[in-house]
Design a protein around this motif. Structure first.
Motif, PDB file in Angstrom:
ATOM      1  N   LEU A  59       0.879  -1.181  -0.007  1.00 39.40           N
ATOM      2  CA  LEU A  59      -0.099   0.072   0.124  1.00 39.40           C
ATOM      3  C   LEU A  59       1.062   1.458  -0.121  1.00 39.40           C
ATOM      4  N   VAL A  60       1.882   1.125   0.842  1.00 45.34           N
ATOM      5  CA  VAL A  60       2.755   2.230   0.990  1.00 45.34           C
ATOM      6  C   VAL A  60       3.725   2.584  -0.528  1.00 45.34           C
ATOM      7  N   LYS A  61       3.891   1.623  -1.304  1.00 43.97           N
ATOM      8  CA  LYS A  61       4.441   1.864  -2.471  1.00 43.97           C
ATOM      9  C   LYS A  61       3.395   2.275  -3.660  1.00 43.97           C
ATOM     10  N   TRP A  62       2.207   1.676  -3.510  1.00 41.09           N
ATOM     11  CA  TRP A  62       1.131   2.532  -4.375  1.00 41.09           C
ATOM     12  C   TRP A  62       0.946   4.120  -4.000  1.00 41.09           C
ATOM     13  N   LEU A  63       0.705   4.218  -2.751  1.00 39.64           N
ATOM     14  CA  LEU A  63       0.436   5.649  -2.546  1.00 39.64           C
ATOM     15  C   LEU A  63       1.921   6.554  -2.763  1.00 39.64           C
ATOM     16  N   LYS A  64       2.888   5.871  -2.754  1.00 41.06           N
ATOM     17  CA  LYS A  64       4.028   6.867  -3.236  1.00 41.06           C
ATOM     18  C   LYS A  64       4.359   6.948  -4.534  1.00 41.06           C
ATOM     19  N   GLU A  65       4.195   6.091  -5.365  1.00 41.32           N
ATOM     20  CA  GLU A  65       4.518   5.757  -6.705  1.00 41.32           C
ATOM     21  C   GLU A  65       3.459   5.530  -7.681  1.00 41.32           C
ATOM     22  N   GLY A  66       2.360   4.974  -7.237  1.00 44.31           N
ATOM     23  CA  GLY A  66       1.281   4.647  -8.241  1.00 44.31           C
ATOM     24  C   GLY A  66       0.177   5.503  -8.566  1.00 44.31           C
ATOM     25  N   ILE A  67      -0.391   6.033  -7.114  1.00 44.62           N
ATOM     26  CA  ILE A  67      -1.482   6.972  -7.445  1.00 44.62           C
ATOM     27  C   ILE A  67      -1.245   8.306  -8.060  1.00 44.62           C
ATOM     28  N   ASP A  68      -0.044   8.607  -8.087  1.00 49.10           N
ATOM     29  CA  ASP A  68       0.395   9.916  -8.695  1.00 49.10           C
ATOM     30  C   ASP A  68      -0.033   9.970 -10.359  1.00 49.10           C
ATOM     31  N   ASN A  69      -0.231   8.687 -10.863  1.00 46.83           N
ATOM     32  CA  ASN A  69      -0.463   8.595 -12.393  1.00 46.83           C
ATOM     33  C   ASN A  69      -1.894   9.264 -12.505  1.00 46.83           C
ATOM     34  N   THR A  70      -2.655   9.691 -11.641  1.00 42.62           N
ATOM     35  CA  THR A  70      -3.991  10.266 -11.891  1.00 42.62           C
ATOM     36  C   THR A  70      -4.186  11.773 -11.437  1.00 42.62           C
ATOM     37  N   LYS A  71      -3.037  12.466 -11.493  1.00 43.63           N
ATOM     38  CA  LYS A  71      -2.840  13.754 -11.305  1.00 43.63           C
ATOM     39  C   LYS A  71      -3.403  14.529 -12.478  1.00 43.63           C
ATOM     40  N   GLY A  72      -3.782  15.816 -12.408  1.00 43.03           N
ATOM     41  CA  GLY A  72      -4.472  16.617 -13.119  1.00 43.03           C
ATOM     42  C   GLY A  72      -4.125  16.724 -14.768  1.00 43.03           C
ATOM     43  N   ASP A  73      -2.952  16.530 -14.940  1.00 48.57           N
ATOM     44  CA  ASP A  73      -2.538  16.788 -16.282  1.00 48.57           C
ATOM     45  C   ASP A  73      -3.043  15.666 -17.229  1.00 48.57           C
ATOM     46  N   LEU A  74      -3.641  14.770 -16.659  1.00 43.95           N
ATOM     47  CA  LEU A  74      -4.397  13.499 -17.617  1.00 43.95           C
ATOM     48  C   LEU A  74      -5.624  13.687 -17.837  1.00 43.95           C
ATOM     49  N   TYR A  75      -6.484  14.563 -17.093  1.00 41.70           N
ATOM     50  CA  TYR A  75      -7.626  14.855 -17.517  1.00 41.70           C
ATOM     51  C   TYR A  75      -8.309  16.102 -16.684  1.00 41.70           C
ATOM     52  N   SER A  76      -9.482  16.702 -17.029  1.00 40.26           N
ATOM     53  CA  SER A  76      -9.979  17.739 -16.249  1.00 40.26           C
ATOM     54  C   SER A  76     -11.318  17.296 -16.077  1.00 40.26           C
ATOM     55  N   MET A  77     -11.708  17.506 -14.420  1.00 46.49           N
ATOM     56  CA  MET A  77     -13.021  17.304 -14.055  1.00 46.49           C
ATOM     57  C   MET A  77     -13.629  18.257 -13.244  1.00 46.49           C
ATOM     58  N   SER A  78     -14.929  18.336 -13.633  1.00 44.26           N
ATOM     59  CA  SER A  78     -15.732  19.465 -12.709  1.00 44.26           C
ATOM     60  C   SER A  78     -16.589  18.406 -11.964  1.00 44.26           C
ATOM     61  N   THR A  79     -17.273  19.266 -10.964  1.00 45.67           N
ATOM     62  CA  THR A  79     -18.472  18.718 -10.081  1.00 45.67           C
ATOM     63  C   THR A  79     -19.736  19.394 -10.043  1.00 45.67           C
ATOM     64  N   VAL A  80     -20.876  18.856  -9.889  1.00 44.20           N
ATOM     65  CA  VAL A  80     -22.026  19.254 -10.229  1.00 44.20           C
ATOM     66  C   VAL A  80     -22.645  19.129  -8.641  1.00 44.20           C
ATOM     67  N   GLY A  81     -23.280  20.013  -8.025  1.00 49.28           N
ATOM     68  CA  GLY A  81     -23.925  19.661  -6.847  1.00 49.28           C
ATOM     69  C   GLY A  81     -22.924  20.034  -5.614  1.00 49.28           C
ATOM     70  N   VAL A  82     -23.583  19.857  -4.385  1.00 50.41           N
ATOM     71  CA  VAL A  82     -22.895  20.421  -3.136  1.00 50.41           C
ATOM     72  C   VAL A  82     -22.694  19.163  -2.273  1.00 50.41           C
ATOM     73  N   PHE A  83     -21.458  18.802  -1.717  1.00 56.86           N
ATOM     74  CA  PHE A  83     -21.183  17.808  -0.966  1.00 56.86           C
ATOM     75  C   PHE A  83     -21.867  18.054   0.737  1.00 56.86           C
ATOM     76  N   ALA A  84     -22.802  17.511   0.966  1.00 57.13           N
ATOM     77  CA  ALA A  84     -23.291  17.551   2.188  1.00 57.13           C
ATOM     78  C   ALA A  84     -22.803  16.608   3.087  1.00 57.13           C
ATOM     79  N   VAL A  85     -22.856  17.111   4.674  1.00 57.62           N
ATOM     80  CA  VAL A  85     -22.344  16.121   5.638  1.00 57.62           C
ATOM     81  C   VAL A  85     -23.334  16.541   6.631  1.00 57.62           C
ATOM     82  N   PRO A  86     -24.019  15.147   7.088  1.00 55.81           N
ATOM     83  CA  PRO A  86     -24.245  14.018   6.263  1.00 55.81           C
ATOM     84  C   PRO A  86     -24.645  13.940   4.858  1.00 55.81           C
ATOM     85  N   GLN A  87     -24.089  13.227   4.058  1.00 60.84           N
ATOM     86  CA  GLN A  87     -24.541  13.165   2.429  1.00 60.84           C
ATOM     87  C   GLN A  87     -25.744  12.780   2.378  1.00 60.84           C
TER      88      GLN A  87
END
Length: 359
Positions: free
Chosen positions: A195-223
């Motif tokens: 898990l440590v290795k994935w969090l250090k080296e793998g999850i970085d591949n999803t950073k913003g230069d691969l895609y652009s995302m917007s959200t619709v709606g408001v995140f409420a707590v409790p949702q």
């Protein structure tokens, strides 16, 4: 006598040199942890991140093909009791499901595949009131952490005791509420290092230069349900990627199952989704509903356009339970950009509203 004195002097000098050499030997106090990190498997870490109790995430199996309960960090814990799971492809043994909501024991269930929790793709993930709340913390920030600090944080997270009777409802405090499960009781050290290795080296591949995302709606707590949802801008998929190179990569690695147009072959129907997913039901009363249209979409191209971050994750890790097995696809950052650029072309990889029959 002089000869003896000379011999004694030489022996004394030799002894001094040897003692000096022993003092110069340096033992790295972090050698063991460095080796553990280097030997860790980031892809298996991603599988654990997605669904730690799956048979395909590196667990020894019992005679029926399920994760062997003896191999949890705490041998008194029965993995089968705390979450639903899937056997290896081809295993037809019935799936016991004492716990219907595995999100309580899935990192991605709260932190989302991009590691951004409720500020990323997780904004649309909560599909029922009894699921745990999506996380506020950004796991992608852990890329800059020292590996030992990250290991200790996962192992020492604490949290509620592992008890199948206390995972049924995220809003009911008498049943455990939102408390983080104690992974030190579940995951052995080697799995935590994955898990440590994935969090250090793998999850970085999803950073913003691969895609652009917007959200619709408001995140409420409790949702509330329905929840907000994420939308992807297909004109920015792959940013500076090369679409032709992406098609070549797809042809070499993916076409055998997903077909030339991404709509599937006799080996695969391709992923199914609904554009701009939110929570609730469609007009037909089945599955999540989104903004119009609510028609189900088929095909890998549609999946990569409407569920981009999830698609990236599946490419990197493979997909549990598929027959034939969809294994992780080795891919670097530029190749991922190229592939996403190719998938942005709806003429080349069209949406489909009719599922192909798989003979």
């Amino acid at each position: 006598m002089k000869t003896i004195n000379k011999s004694m002097l030489l022996l004394g000098l030799l002894s001094f040199v040897l003692q000096s050499c022993t003092h110069d030997i340096y033992v790295d106090p972090q050698a063991a942890t460095k080796a553990a990190y280097e030997n860790a498997d980031a892809v298996n870490g991603a599988k654990l991140f997605s669904n730690f109790q799956n048979a395909e995430a590196g667990w020894p199996l019992d005679a029926a093909g399920w994760p062997d309960v003896k191999y949890a960090a705490d041998p008194t814990i029965n993995i089968k009791d705390i979450a639903t799971y899937t056997a290896l492809p081809g295993n037809v043994t019935p799936v016991p499901a004492p716990q219907a909501n595995r999100n309580f024991y899935s990192c991605a269930g709260c932190h989302a595949v991009d590691g951004m929790g409720r500020d990323g793709t997780g904004i649309s993930k909560k599909t029922a009131a009894n699921q745990p709340q999506i996380a506020v913390s950004h796991l992608r920030d852990t890329r800059g952490w020292d590996p030992v600090k990250l290991f200790d944080a996962i192992k020492g997270v604490g949290g509620r005791a592992i008890d199948p009777t206390k995972t049924a409802n995220g809003l009911d405090l008498t049943l455990g509420g939102q408390a983080h499960p104690d992974f030190s009781k579940i995951l052995t050290d080697d799995k935590i290092w994955d898990l440590v290795k994935w969090l250090k080296e793998g999850i970085d591949n999803t950073k913003g230069d691969l895609y652009s995302m917007s959200t619709v709606g408001v995140f409420a707590v409790p949702q509330t349900v329905p929840a907000p949802y994420a939308l992807y801008d297909t004109t920015k998929m792959g940013s500076d990627g090369d679409g032709a190179a992406g098609v070549a990569f797809y042809t070499a690695k993916c076409v055998v199952c997903h077909g030339a147009d991404g709509l599937g072959t006799t080996n695969a129907d391709g992923p199914v989704l609904i554009p701009g997913q939110t929570n609730g039901t469609t007009s037909a009363g089945a599955g999540p509903a989104g903004p119009a249209p609510t028609t189900k979409m088929y095909g890998v191209g549609a999946y990569m356009r409407y569920r981009t971050a999830d698609g990236i994750f599946l490419i990197q890790t493979g997909k549990f339970g598929t027959i034939p097995w969809m294994a992780a696809t080795p891919i670097d950052q530029q190749q991922m950009k190229d592939l996403l650029k190719a998938f942005s072309d709806k003429a080349r990889f069209p949406d489909a509203t009719v599922k192909r029959t798989n003979p």
